[in-house]
Design a protein around this motif. Structure first.
Motif, PDB file in Angstrom:
ATOM      1  N   ILE A  43     -21.882 -50.163   7.545  1.00  8.46           N
ATOM      2  CA  ILE A  43     -21.551 -48.741   7.690  1.00  8.46           C
ATOM      3  C   ILE A  43     -21.203 -48.137   6.330  1.00  8.46           C
ATOM      4  CG2 ILE A  43     -19.105 -49.035   8.237  1.00  8.46           C
ATOM      5  CD1 ILE A  43     -21.439 -46.420   9.778  1.00  8.46           C
ATOM      6  N   ARG A  44     -20.674 -48.947   5.414  1.00  7.35           N
ATOM      7  CA  ARG A  44     -20.376 -48.458   4.064  1.00  7.35           C
ATOM      8  C   ARG A  44     -21.663 -48.022   3.361  1.00  7.35           C
ATOM      9  NH1 ARG A  44     -20.228 -48.595  -1.054  1.00  7.35           N
ATOM     10  NH2 ARG A  44     -18.333 -48.235  -2.227  1.00  7.35           N
ATOM     11  N   ARG A  45     -22.706 -48.837   3.476  1.00  2.00           N
ATOM     12  CA  ARG A  45     -23.995 -48.482   2.867  1.00  2.00           C
ATOM     13  C   ARG A  45     -24.530 -47.180   3.467  1.00  2.00           C
ATOM     14  NH1 ARG A  45     -24.589 -54.113   2.925  1.00  2.00           N
ATOM     15  NH2 ARG A  45     -25.584 -54.100   4.969  1.00  2.00           N
ATOM     16  N   HIS A  46     -24.368 -47.042   4.775  1.00  2.00           N
ATOM     17  CA  HIS A  46     -24.834 -45.829   5.459  1.00  2.00           C
ATOM     18  C   HIS A  46     -24.072 -44.593   4.959  1.00  2.00           C
ATOM     19  CE1 HIS A  46     -26.256 -43.216   8.641  1.00  2.00           C
ATOM     20  NE2 HIS A  46     -25.001 -42.907   8.902  1.00  2.00           N
ATOM     21  N   ILE A  47     -22.750 -44.689   4.872  1.00  5.50           N
ATOM     22  CA  ILE A  47     -21.937 -43.559   4.416  1.00  5.50           C
ATOM     23  C   ILE A  47     -22.269 -43.224   2.968  1.00  5.50           C
ATOM     24  CG2 ILE A  47     -19.581 -42.816   3.862  1.00  5.50           C
ATOM     25  CD1 ILE A  47     -18.650 -44.385   6.326  1.00  5.50           C
ATOM     26  N   GLU A  48     -22.424 -44.256   2.139  1.00  3.40           N
ATOM     27  CA  GLU A  48     -22.743 -44.031   0.735  1.00  3.40           C
ATOM     28  C   GLU A  48     -24.083 -43.299   0.580  1.00  3.40           C
ATOM     29  OE1 GLU A  48     -22.021 -46.626  -3.222  1.00  3.40           O
ATOM     30  OE2 GLU A  48     -23.217 -47.577  -1.655  1.00  3.40           O
ATOM     31  N   ARG A  49     -25.073 -43.697   1.383  1.00  3.11           N
ATOM     32  CA  ARG A  49     -26.381 -43.015   1.363  1.00  3.11           C
ATOM     33  C   ARG A  49     -26.234 -41.552   1.767  1.00  3.11           C
ATOM     34  NH1 ARG A  49     -28.620 -47.540   3.431  1.00  3.11           N
ATOM     35  NH2 ARG A  49     -28.360 -46.818   5.549  1.00  3.11           N
ATOM     36  N   GLN A  50     -25.460 -41.311   2.808  1.00  3.59           N
ATOM     37  CA  GLN A  50     -25.266 -39.936   3.280  1.00  3.59           C
ATOM     38  C   GLN A  50     -24.607 -39.075   2.206  1.00  3.59           C
ATOM     39  OE1 GLN A  50     -26.189 -38.537   6.289  1.00  3.59           O
ATOM     40  NE2 GLN A  50     -27.288 -40.440   6.640  1.00  3.59           N
ATOM     41  N   LEU A  51     -23.589 -39.623   1.550  1.00  5.41           N
ATOM     42  CA  LEU A  51     -22.895 -38.866   0.508  1.00  5.41           C
ATOM     43  C   LEU A  51     -23.805 -38.607  -0.687  1.00  5.41           C
ATOM     44  CD1 LEU A  51     -19.359 -40.520   0.531  1.00  5.41           C
ATOM     45  CD2 LEU A  51     -20.005 -38.285   1.435  1.00  5.41           C
ATOM     46  N   ARG A  52     -24.614 -39.592  -1.062  1.00  2.38           N
ATOM     47  CA  ARG A  52     -25.550 -39.433  -2.170  1.00  2.38           C
ATOM     48  C   ARG A  52     -26.566 -38.330  -1.850  1.00  2.38           C
ATOM     49  NH1 ARG A  52     -28.515 -44.199  -2.464  1.00  2.38           N
ATOM     50  NH2 ARG A  52     -26.506 -45.222  -2.424  1.00  2.38           N
ATOM     51  N   ASN A  53     -27.102 -38.347  -0.630  1.00  2.00           N
ATOM     52  CA  ASN A  53     -28.081 -37.325  -0.223  1.00  2.00           C
ATOM     53  C   ASN A  53     -27.447 -35.942  -0.177  1.00  2.00           C
ATOM     54  OD1 ASN A  53     -30.074 -39.227  -0.019  1.00  2.00           O
ATOM     55  ND2 ASN A  53     -29.838 -39.506   2.180  1.00  2.00           N
ATOM     56  N   LYS A  54     -26.189 -35.880   0.268  1.00  2.83           N
ATOM     57  CA  LYS A  54     -25.478 -34.609   0.332  1.00  2.83           C
ATOM     58  C   LYS A  54     -25.279 -34.047  -1.074  1.00  2.83           C
ATOM     59  CE  LYS A  54     -20.899 -33.564   1.716  1.00  2.83           C
ATOM     60  NZ  LYS A  54     -19.797 -33.873   2.609  1.00  2.83           N
ATOM     61  N   LYS A  55     -24.954 -34.930  -2.021  1.00  7.65           N
ATOM     62  CA  LYS A  55     -24.750 -34.505  -3.403  1.00  7.65           C
ATOM     63  C   LYS A  55     -26.057 -34.010  -4.016  1.00  7.65           C
ATOM     64  CE  LYS A  55     -21.869 -36.909  -5.840  1.00  7.65           C
ATOM     65  NZ  LYS A  55     -21.262 -37.970  -6.675  1.00  7.65           N
ATOM     66  N   ARG A  56     -27.150 -34.718  -3.731  1.00  7.24           N
ATOM     67  CA  ARG A  56     -28.455 -34.310  -4.257  1.00  7.24           C
ATOM     68  C   ARG A  56     -28.862 -32.952  -3.733  1.00  7.24           C
ATOM     69  NH1 ARG A  56     -31.788 -39.846  -3.527  1.00  7.24           N
ATOM     70  NH2 ARG A  56     -30.947 -40.920  -5.332  1.00  7.24           N
ATOM     71  N   SER A  57     -28.665 -32.718  -2.444  1.00  5.90           N
ATOM     72  CA  SER A  57     -29.074 -31.435  -1.866  1.00  5.90           C
ATOM     73  C   SER A  57     -28.192 -30.308  -2.373  1.00  5.90           C
ATOM     74  CB  SER A  57     -29.073 -31.495  -0.345  1.00  5.90           C
ATOM     75  OG  SER A  57     -27.767 -31.660   0.144  1.00  5.90           O
ATOM     76  N   ALA A  58     -26.941 -30.617  -2.720  1.00  9.09           N
ATOM     77  CA  ALA A  58     -26.054 -29.586  -3.260  1.00  9.09           C
ATOM     78  C   ALA A  58     -26.483 -29.184  -4.668  1.00  9.09           C
ATOM     79  CB  ALA A  58     -24.616 -30.089  -3.276  1.00  9.09           C
ATOM     80  N   LEU A  59     -27.042 -30.120  -5.416  1.00 12.50           N
ATOM     81  CA  LEU A  59     -27.500 -29.820  -6.775  1.00 12.50           C
ATOM     82  C   LEU A  59     -28.780 -28.999  -6.776  1.00 12.50           C
ATOM     83  CD1 LEU A  59     -26.934 -33.251  -8.555  1.00 12.50           C
ATOM     84  CD2 LEU A  59     -25.602 -31.165  -8.837  1.00 12.50           C
ATOM     85  N   GLY A  60     -29.555 -29.137  -5.720  1.00 11.45           N
ATOM     86  CA  GLY A  60     -30.822 -28.432  -5.657  1.00 11.45           C
ATOM     87  C   GLY A  60     -31.895 -29.201  -6.414  1.00 11.45           C
ATOM     88  N   ARG A  61     -33.084 -28.717  -6.333  1.00 12.71           N
ATOM     89  CA  ARG A  61     -34.185 -29.385  -7.024  1.00 12.71           C
ATOM     90  C   ARG A  61     -34.431 -28.708  -8.361  1.00 12.71           C
ATOM     91  NH1 ARG A  61     -37.060 -32.958  -3.888  1.00 12.71           N
ATOM     92  NH2 ARG A  61     -36.635 -32.782  -1.687  1.00 12.71           N
ATOM     93  N   ARG A  62     -34.689 -29.526  -9.343  1.00 11.91           N
ATOM     94  CA  ARG A  62     -35.014 -29.006 -10.668  1.00 11.91           C
ATOM     95  C   ARG A  62     -36.430 -29.423 -11.017  1.00 11.91           C
ATOM     96  NH1 ARG A  62     -29.475 -30.619 -13.822  1.00 11.91           N
ATOM     97  NH2 ARG A  62     -28.134 -29.406 -12.471  1.00 11.91           N
ATOM     98  N   HIS A  63     -37.170 -28.496 -11.566  1.00 13.93           N
ATOM     99  CA  HIS A  63     -38.541 -28.778 -11.955  1.00 13.93           C
ATOM    100  C   HIS A  63     -38.678 -28.594 -13.458  1.00 13.93           C
ATOM    101  CE1 HIS A  63     -39.852 -28.917  -7.794  1.00 13.93           C
ATOM    102  NE2 HIS A  63     -39.123 -27.830  -7.599  1.00 13.93           N
ATOM    103  N   THR A  64     -39.327 -29.527 -14.091  1.00 11.73           N
ATOM    104  CA  THR A  64     -39.599 -29.432 -15.518  1.00 11.73           C
ATOM    105  C   THR A  64     -41.111 -29.447 -15.700  1.00 11.73           C
ATOM    106  OG1 THR A  64     -37.591 -30.671 -15.971  1.00 11.73           O
ATOM    107  CG2 THR A  64     -39.174 -30.503 -17.752  1.00 11.73           C
ATOM    108  N   PHE A  65     -41.576 -28.510 -16.465  1.00 15.71           N
ATOM    109  CA  PHE A  65     -43.007 -28.408 -16.698  1.00 15.71           C
ATOM    110  C   PHE A  65     -43.298 -28.719 -18.154  1.00 15.71           C
ATOM    111  CE2 PHE A  65     -42.026 -25.593 -13.195  1.00 15.71           C
ATOM    112  CZ  PHE A  65     -42.934 -26.028 -12.236  1.00 15.71           C
ATOM    113  N   ALA A  66     -44.351 -29.428 -18.406  1.00 16.92           N
ATOM    114  CA  ALA A  66     -44.771 -29.725 -19.770  1.00 16.92           C
ATOM    115  C   ALA A  66     -46.213 -29.245 -19.933  1.00 16.92           C
ATOM    116  CB  ALA A  66     -44.678 -31.219 -20.040  1.00 16.92           C
ATOM    117  N   PHE A  67     -46.441 -28.509 -20.981  1.00 18.59           N
ATOM    118  CA  PHE A  67     -47.763 -27.983 -21.234  1.00 18.59           C
ATOM    119  C   PHE A  67     -48.334 -28.660 -22.475  1.00 18.59           C
ATOM    120  CE2 PHE A  67     -45.418 -24.730 -19.001  1.00 18.59           C
ATOM    121  CZ  PHE A  67     -46.288 -24.447 -17.948  1.00 18.59           C
TER     122      PHE A  67
END
Length: 72
Positions: A43-67
């Motif tokens: 259950i610790r692994r499950h909670i840790e995954r949930q918290l990690r995913n929650k943190k990622r979604s709070a940060l939003g997605r960042r896109h970097t483009f290289a030309f």
């Protein structure tokens, strides 16, 4: 879906570090009794995954483009 907090993870860590001496943990305002440490680790692994995913979604997605070459 359950909404876990860092406090839930911390409480579980205390129980895990007791090597089975503590079997009841308060998670999400409920008292949960575990059979053994392996169940706690699962259950610790499950909670840790949930918290990690929650943190990622709070940060939003960042896109970097290289030309390679400027457009003229």
């Amino acid at each position: 879906m359950a909404v876990y907090s860092q406090a839930d993870l911390d409480a579980l860590d205390v129980a895990i570090s007791s090597k089975g001496a503590i079997k009841k943990v308060r998670i999400e305002d409920r008292e949960v009794e575990f059979r053994d440490v392996s169940e706690m680790l699962e259950i610790r692994r499950h909670i840790e995954r949930q918290l990690r995913n929650k943190k990622r979604s709070a940060l939003g997605r960042r896109h970097t483009f290289a030309f390679k070459k400027a457009i003229e």
